[in-house]
Write a protein that holds these residues in place. Structure first.
Motif, short mmCIF file in Angstrom:
data_model
loop_
_atom_site.label_atom_id
_atom_site.label_comp_id
_atom_site.label_asym_id
_atom_site.label_seq_id
_atom_site.Cartn_x
_atom_site.Cartn_y
_atom_site.Cartn_z
N GLU A 198 0.82 -1.22 0.00
CA GLU A 198 0.00 0.00 0.00
C GLU A 198 0.85 1.27 0.00
N GLN A 199 2.14 1.07 -0.25
CA GLN A 199 3.03 2.23 -0.31
C GLN A 199 3.00 2.80 -1.74
N PRO A 200 2.53 4.04 -1.93
CA PRO A 200 2.52 4.56 -3.30
C PRO A 200 3.94 4.70 -3.85
N GLU A 201 4.07 4.46 -5.14
CA GLU A 201 5.38 4.55 -5.78
C GLU A 201 5.46 5.83 -6.61
N LEU A 202 6.66 6.07 -7.11
CA LEU A 202 6.86 7.32 -7.84
C LEU A 202 5.85 7.50 -8.97
N ASP A 203 5.55 6.41 -9.68
CA ASP A 203 4.62 6.52 -10.80
C ASP A 203 3.19 6.81 -10.34
N ASP A 204 2.89 6.50 -9.09
CA ASP A 204 1.56 6.87 -8.58
C ASP A 204 1.48 8.39 -8.39
N TYR A 205 2.61 8.99 -8.04
CA TYR A 205 2.67 10.46 -8.02
C TYR A 205 2.98 10.89 -9.46
N TYR A 206 4.23 11.01 -9.80
CA TYR A 206 4.69 11.23 -11.17
C TYR A 206 6.19 11.37 -11.10
N GLU A 207 6.84 11.17 -12.21
CA GLU A 207 8.28 11.35 -12.24
C GLU A 207 8.59 12.78 -12.61
N PRO A 208 9.18 13.54 -11.71
CA PRO A 208 9.41 14.97 -12.01
C PRO A 208 10.48 15.14 -13.10
N TRP A 209 10.32 16.22 -13.85
CA TRP A 209 11.24 16.42 -14.98
C TRP A 209 11.62 17.88 -15.12
N THR A 210 12.67 18.09 -15.91
CA THR A 210 13.00 19.44 -16.36
C THR A 210 13.30 19.36 -17.85
N TYR A 211 13.88 20.40 -18.42
CA TYR A 211 14.14 20.40 -19.87
C TYR A 211 15.60 20.77 -20.14
N ASP A 212 16.05 20.38 -21.29
CA ASP A 212 17.39 20.77 -21.73
C ASP A 212 17.34 22.19 -22.29
N TYR A 213 17.15 23.13 -21.41
CA TYR A 213 17.00 24.52 -21.86
C TYR A 213 18.25 25.02 -22.58
N GLU A 214 19.40 24.48 -22.18
CA GLU A 214 20.66 24.95 -22.74
C GLU A 214 20.68 24.81 -24.27
N THR A 215 19.98 23.79 -24.77
CA THR A 215 19.91 23.59 -26.22
C THR A 215 19.45 24.87 -26.93
N LEU A 216 18.56 25.59 -26.30
CA LEU A 216 17.99 26.78 -26.93
C LEU A 216 19.00 27.93 -26.98
N ILE A 217 19.84 27.97 -25.97
CA ILE A 217 20.79 29.09 -25.88
C ILE A 217 22.00 28.83 -26.76
N SER A 218 22.47 27.60 -26.77
CA SER A 218 23.78 27.37 -27.39
C SER A 218 23.71 26.43 -28.58
#
Lengths: 473, 832
Positions: free
Chosen positions: A92-112
């Motif tokens: 009964e322990q919720p897992e990461l997928d029950d919440y969600y997997e947090p993410w970010t983006y490769d923002y650097e691609t846009l700059i360089s």
């Protein structure tokens, strides 16, 4: 009778526009740290919907909250022994997928980006594994009924036999902002093997001691609202603190302060601690709400005042309780209801059920239809707020309708509705608090950590806080 | 506006209807657009008339009320085609509308009764809150008029708690009079070229080459349109002085000046004569008559405070193709259904070579931004600017009459500067280069359209279109048959000198909306408050300084009616003079001594002072539009001075819109030849505001993207999705002739069938893969859209139908669009 003080919150769902400002400001203050990325101490769910974490209301699955066995309250997550046996494997322990997997983006691609054939783009990357990821779930995946089948999987719809419904023609939706309920009978506190979670003496705020927590995680499944989280970097439990450092200065929580719709009210309730256990264990779950109202005591009753003083409630807190906006809404007008009282934790965040969108049928040739004719089914609201007791929902909505009728009558002189429950002036007071109240009217909190001397306060200063991985803070 | 004979003072009780006093009943044929596509017809209605003897013989007249009743098909007992009950399926009954809207007749009747009953009981306190969405339909003007009619008929206009609450944009920029002078540089001299941007981008991005509209099926059934291609109407609008059209001509202002001088035309009158004559004999042309000629290209573009490329560019891929000359996803074979008559058509081969339109018309794209979104990605130069929390600025909006400050809460990071400082730096650089290059003073000759709130509103009376290019009349510049011709001197070496000071032209007076007042003392006050330009080498030495943004804000508020009580009183006094009404100054005299400063609004946002620049009073009450007209009898700014149910302009007749009528949405095929190949569905494509990023600002923030699905999404109904095998969160390709989007699908019962939402301002720089169809990266929410221009939005020189900057002109409507949707077969991230 033993009177204690409880900081309580009311949310007026008619005014919630689902903007999630509360979630964002809360996140900025409390959970933008490594290990806490996936946590939302406060989140807003679109209902119908399965929410965050997935299907948290399905207690057949999660075994959260309390049950009554042989007339006694026991945690659904099991006895102390069975819980210990689940230490290393806990279904009964919720897992990461029950919440969600947090993410970010490769923002650097846009700059360089070098000169390329196609426009550069920032792709998502997991904040957990640092690998590229495909986004398949999020903390608000079902916003505004996104994903119809997810909305239909709402257990409350199943309870009322409407899981197939939700056609465009009769569709309905509302928002449900959620933070910790700071329950009078908190399951998380009861489940903690280390005694790390406690309910504060002076204001009932439920906190996790970061020093004492050993990361057993019993609190996570025990909380039926899934509002205790496990920090995977520090290996400690974390939860909504009601922004207690602010409370101690007479300020409301950040979610209340920043609410665009002015949905939230905060103030003190006085309750009878001796009656809590009996209130929670009444066999008929439809009666729990009535019991909760009985627990809340009149702050102007001399006997209540005397008992409060005896148990150490300070004069400032008493005065706040007497001016409390939440007392008016919850007890005097009976407009606010607890979320899922059947979990038997006696939650102290209350909700005014929504009227709008108002009419279901054009046949109702009146400005204000009967509460049964609302677009949101009464049964659905009952599944959320009264353990299925539709009568309470109808009565609550009717009070809100009567308030509108009284105010309309005042403006244009139409006839007053028959059988008003209160005097017209009382509805005007209601209107003032629900419709036009200013910040100071919506929030009445005593300043200062009650019962502590200056000396003690100085010692406490800066003595606690969240650990960061690597011990940076 | 008093109902009295102004000579005798005798009361006038105007007849609403002449039904009872009628001399006759005539059959009136009204245009009807509710039949199946392409099948237009007229409907017959009976109207009561009076016969009036005039010097031109007997005329029949009727009232607008009687016309309106006839238009709606209300049975007044005169017979003819009309509805005998709400149940009749004749035009404009509740039953009739059901087949178009899907809203049950009973619901319409119920809502209408409540609307009217409530208005009656509350004296008009029924409100319609209208969002920008309506503006985005091709027939936006008719829809507006329909709703306004509803409010007018129930007496709701100009009532607090009732009326028309207009939730659109920036048009109530409260300290407008001061802002307008500083913004346009008219504190020094006239000469700002202000453009309605829809028309500008329509021509600059060559959307006219790819026009899908043929006007013939859209105009009144009894009319042949004067043009089949919408762009021709805009050329006419430029020619007749209805709308601005910059760059004006196919020759530069200086060249025109030189030619005029050489030909012996002297002075401004001579120049005017020369321009009119040159236009007539075609030795001079409007630049929009040949948008693909290199001499007519716009060359430099500054983007400031918006995301033009990634968000606002309706017809995104046309911007990429024609303005920037870069990779795009427009379907190449799509060209106009009809060719324009007034525009030179250049074949593709002609414009694809070196320096041609297909190489990109712009030489330089500069973006002031703090985000690396699409506009920055496509720019030659990105100037890092301040966020809202790093600069000083003012903010005021539509719905509430307050002036708010922006204040720098934190220091700027890295090389960023505030917008104000960036432009000041640029001004200095331009002056330096101009001085080094010994740039002579530039004599600029240019056209200015006939303006709202001027005598120009009567320039073209009775709404008759007289086109000098067709020999209907002579070209007469200046509020007559064509735009005014202006001439100014531009000295680029002095740009900086002027930029840092409030110019001396302010001393000669200020005004707005046709009102004027003295402002020499205000100029002195600003000089004292702001301090002066201290550099003796500048021509602005000793003038009030505008060096910092705060000083500019203080100048703006010192000059504006809403923020300086003294100015408000002067403006009301001038309105008294103009209208003959007395006692209007009382609306602001209680606040005459107030003068807002930046420090004041920084302490607390201030409620603005009631001003005739706006239509409502907020004196001890909340602002509500038109209350001044309703209560003080200040005429509405219309041809009649009253609210209008009926508009008698020739172009309105042509389009069958003299009264509010039903017009169906445009329903062009998404693509001549749909690709087929896989399961597809055609859906109506709408781009409403996203709840978290109204126009652009938050889309790329990690936190906000986490709050939904991490990138672009399109919403569609579950059954529509099922029919093409799309499940929630699948990648979808969405395309039409204008381009291709690839986006995650949101499958929901919240949308009706047949409709797709792609929320506004979903830029293409986050989590957007390539599309197999286009072979390049997927587009934005504005990729499938394009600009449709409606000729009735172009009318000028006629009362309320006159050009005003940021108030009037072609709306950027992009809603009447269909797309084809299918599941993406393969996702390629196109990292090369």
């Amino acid at each position: 009778m033993k009177i204690k003080a409880q900081v309580s919150m009311v949310m007026n769902l008619d005014k919630c526009i689902g903007c999630h400002t509360c979630s964002i400001t809360c996140k900025n203050v409390w959970t933008n740290r490594a290990g806490a990325e996936y946590m939302y101490f406060n989140n807003v769910e679109t209902k119908p919907g399965i929410g965050y974490p997935k299907n948290w209301e399905d207690q057949e699955r999660w075994k959260g909250g309390w049950q009554v066995e042989d007339g006694e309250l026991t945690l659904r997550s099991g006895s102390k022994l069975t819980r210990m046996l689940k230490l290393f494997y806990h279904p009964e322990q919720p897992e990461l997928d029950d919440y969600y997997e947090p993410w970010t983006y490769d923002y650097e691609t846009l700059i360089s980006s070098p000169r390329k054939k196609h426009q550069p783009v920032a792709r998502p990357r997991s904040l957990i594994t640092q690998q590229r990821m495909e986004i398949k779930w999020g903390p608000n995946w079902g916003d505004d009924l996104a994903g119809g089948d997810d909305a239909r999987a709402d257990v409350n719809l199943k309870k009322i036999g409407q899981e197939i419904a939700l056609e465009f023609s009769d569709i309905f939706m509302k928002y449900l902002p959620r933070n910790c309920n700071h329950c009078l009978n908190p399951a998380c506190v009861a489940a903690c093997p280390s005694g790390a979670i406690y309910k504060r003496e002076e204001d009932g705020v439920v906190l996790v001691s970061q020093e004492t927590c050993r990361g057993w995680r019993h609190c996570v499944p025990a909380c039926p609202y899934k509002k205790v989280y496990y920090n995977w970097k520090t290996n400690k439990a974390e939860k909504c603190t009601f922004c207690y450092p602010r409370l101690e200065n007479g300020l409301p929580s950040v979610c209340t302060d920043t609410c665009v719709g002015r949905v939230r009210y905060m103030g003190i309730l006085l309750y009878d601690m001796d009656a809590v256990c009996d209130a929670a264990k009444i066999p008929d779950e439809k009666m729990i709400y009535a019991n909760m109202l009985d627990l809340v005591k009149d702050p102007n009753d001399p006997a209540v005042i005397e008992s409060a003083r005896k148990s150490g409630v300070s004069e400032m807190v008493l005065k706040s309780a007497q001016e409390s906006p939440v007392y008016q809404i919850i007890k005097r007008w009976k407009l606010a209801l607890p979320l899922h009282p059947e979990y038997r934790t006696l939650p102290m965040v209350w909700y005014i059920p929504p009227l709008s969108p108002i009419a279901k049928n054009f046949e109702d040739r009146v400005y204000l239809p009967k509460s049964e004719a609302m677009r949101i089914p009464v049964e659905y609201l009952a599944a959320l707020f009264t353990a299925g007791n539709t009568r309470i929902i109808v009565e609550t909505l009717q009070r809100l309708l009567d308030m509108r009728a009284v105010m309309r009558q005042k403006e244009i002189g139409e006839t007053l509705p028959q059988n008003l429950e209160f005097e017209p002036l009382e509805y005007e007071r209601m209107y003032r608090l629900l419709g036009i109240a200013k910040y100071a009217d919506r929030v009445k909190l005593p300043a200062g950590l009650q019962g502590k001397t200056h000396e003690e306060l100085r010692e406490l200063q800066g003595s606690t806080g969240y650990a960061c991985p690597g011990g940076c803070c | 506006m008093r109902s009295e004979n102004s000579d005798t003072g005798e009361e006038i009780i105007p007849k609403l209807s002449i039904l009872r006093e009628r001399d006759d009943v005539v059959e009136l044929m009204l245009p009807y657009f509710g039949n199946d596509r392409g099948e237009k017809s007229m409907i017959s209605r009976a109207v009561p008339v009076k016969k009036i003897k005039t010097c031109d013989g007997v005329k029949i007249v009727t009232t607008v009320y009687d016309l309106t009743l006839a238009n709606y098909g209300i049975d007044t007992g005169l017979g003819g085609e009309c509805a005998s009950s709400y149940e009749d399926d004749t035009p404009y009954t509740p039953r009739w509308q059901e087949k178009f809207t899907g809203v049950k007749a009973e619901m319409v009747i119920h809502t209408a009764r409540e609307f009217a009953d409530n208005s009656l009981k509350t004296h008009g306190r029924t409100m319609v809150i209208m969002g920008g969405g309506i503006n985005h339909w091709f027939h936006a003007d008719v829809i507006y008029r329909t709703i306004l009619n509803l409010l007018m008929m129930c007496g709701c206009e100009g009532r607090n708690g009732g009326s028309w609450a207009h939730y659109v944009g920036q048009e109530k920029l409260r300290p407008i009079e001061g802002w307008a002078r500083v913004m346009t540089g008219t504190d020094w001299q006239g000469g700002a070229k202000l453009q309605n941007s829809t028309s500008f981008y329509y021509f600059a991005t060559d959307q006219w080459r790819n026009e899908e509209i043929d006007t013939a099926p859209l105009v009144s059934p009894d009319t042949t349109p004067r043009y089949r291609h919408p762009s021709d109407y805009n050329i006419m609008a430029a020619r007749l002085g209805w709308l601005p059209a910059y760059p004006c001509f196919n020759k530069s202002g200086q060249k025109i000046f030189d030619e005029a001088t050489a030909a012996g035309f002297e002075g401004i009158d001579g120049i005017r004569k020369f321009v009119a004559q040159s236009l007539k004999n075609r030795t001079l042309e409007f630049s929009w008559e040949d948008p693909d000629a290199p001499e007519n290209f716009p060359r430099n573009l500054f983007i400031w405070r918006n995301n033009l490329i990634g968000s606002s560019s309706k017809g995104h891929d046309y911007f990429l193709k024609y303005l920037l000359g870069t990779r795009n996803s427009i379907f190449a074979e799509e060209e106009s259904v009809v060719k324009p008559q007034e525009i030179k058509w250049r074949d593709e081969s002609e414009i694809s070579g070196e320096g041609g339109a297909l190489q990109g018309k712009l030489d330089l794209l500069v973006d002031l931004d703090f985000r690396m979104a699409a506009s920055a990605l496509y720019s030659d130069v990105v100037l890092p600017t301040a966020t809202w929390y790093e600069k000083d600025d003012l903010s005021s909006t539509d719905m509430h009459p307050f002036v708010h400050p922006f204040q720098a809460a934190v220091d700027l990071i890295w090389e960023a500067r505030s917008d104000w400082d960036i432009f000041r730096t640029l001004a200095k650089a331009v002056s330096k280069v101009a001085t080094e290059a010994e740039l002579p003073v530039y004599k600029d000759v240019f056209a200015v359209p006939i303006q709202h709130d001027t005598e120009g509103e009567t320039a073209q009376p009775e709404g008759k279109i007289l086109d000098w290019s067709k020999g209907d009349c002579e070209p007469v510049p200046g509020r007559k048959t064509m735009p005014a011709i202006a001439m100014i001197e531009r000295d680029y070496t002095k740009l900086y000198d002027k930029w840092v000071a409030l110019g001396p032209a302010i001393q000669k007076g200020n005004g707005m909306k046709g009102l004027g007042w003295a402002s020499d003392d205000l100029y002195e006050e600003i000089r004292t408050r702001n301090g002066v330009v201290e550099d003796k080498n500048l021509i602005s030495y000793g003038m009030p300084s505008l060096y910092t943004a705060k000083k500019a804000c203080d100048a703006v508020m010192g000059l504006s009616t809403t923020t300086n009580g003294k100015v408000a009183v002067r403006a009301w006094r001038d309105l008294e003079r103009k209208t003959g009404l007395s006692d209007l100054t009382k609306l602001a005299s209680d606040r005459e001594s107030e003068r807002f400063t930046f420090e004041m609004v920084a302490i607390q946002p201030r409620e603005t002072i009631t001003s005739p620049t706006f239509t409502g009073s907020n004196q001890n009450r909340r602002y509500s539009p038109f209350t001044v007209s309703i209560e003080q009898l200040v005429p509405f700014r219309t041809v009649t001075g009253r609210q209008s149910f009926y508009v008698d302009h020739e172009l309105m007749f042509e389009w069958g819109e003299s009264m509010s009528v039903y017009k169906p949405i445009l329903d062009f095929k998404p693509l001549k030849n749909p690709l087929g190949q896989s399961k597809e569905i055609t859906l109506k494509f709408l781009t409403p505001h996203n709840k978290w990023s109204t126009h652009s600002m938050y889309f790329d923030s990690q936190q906000m993207l986490t709050l939904f699905r991490g990138g672009q999404t399109v919403w569609l109904n579950e059954k529509d999705a099922e029919s093409i095998g799309v499940r929630d969160n699948d990648w979808c390709e969405v395309y039409n002739r204008n381009g291709v989007v690839i986006s995650r699908a949101v499958v929901s019962p919240r949308l009706p069938r047949g409709v797709m939402f792609m929320y506004h301002a979903q830029d293409r720089h986050i989590n957007v893969p390539g599309s197999k169809i286009s072979g390049t990266r997927g587009g934005t929410h504005n990729t499938p859209t394009r600009i449709h221009m409606k000729p009735t939005h172009m009318i000028g020189g006629y009362g309320q139908l006159s050009y005003g900057f940021n108030y009037y002109g072609t709306t950027g409507n992009q809603r009447d669009i269909y797309v084809v949707v299918r599941k993406a077969q393969e996702v390629d991230w196109l990292e090369d």
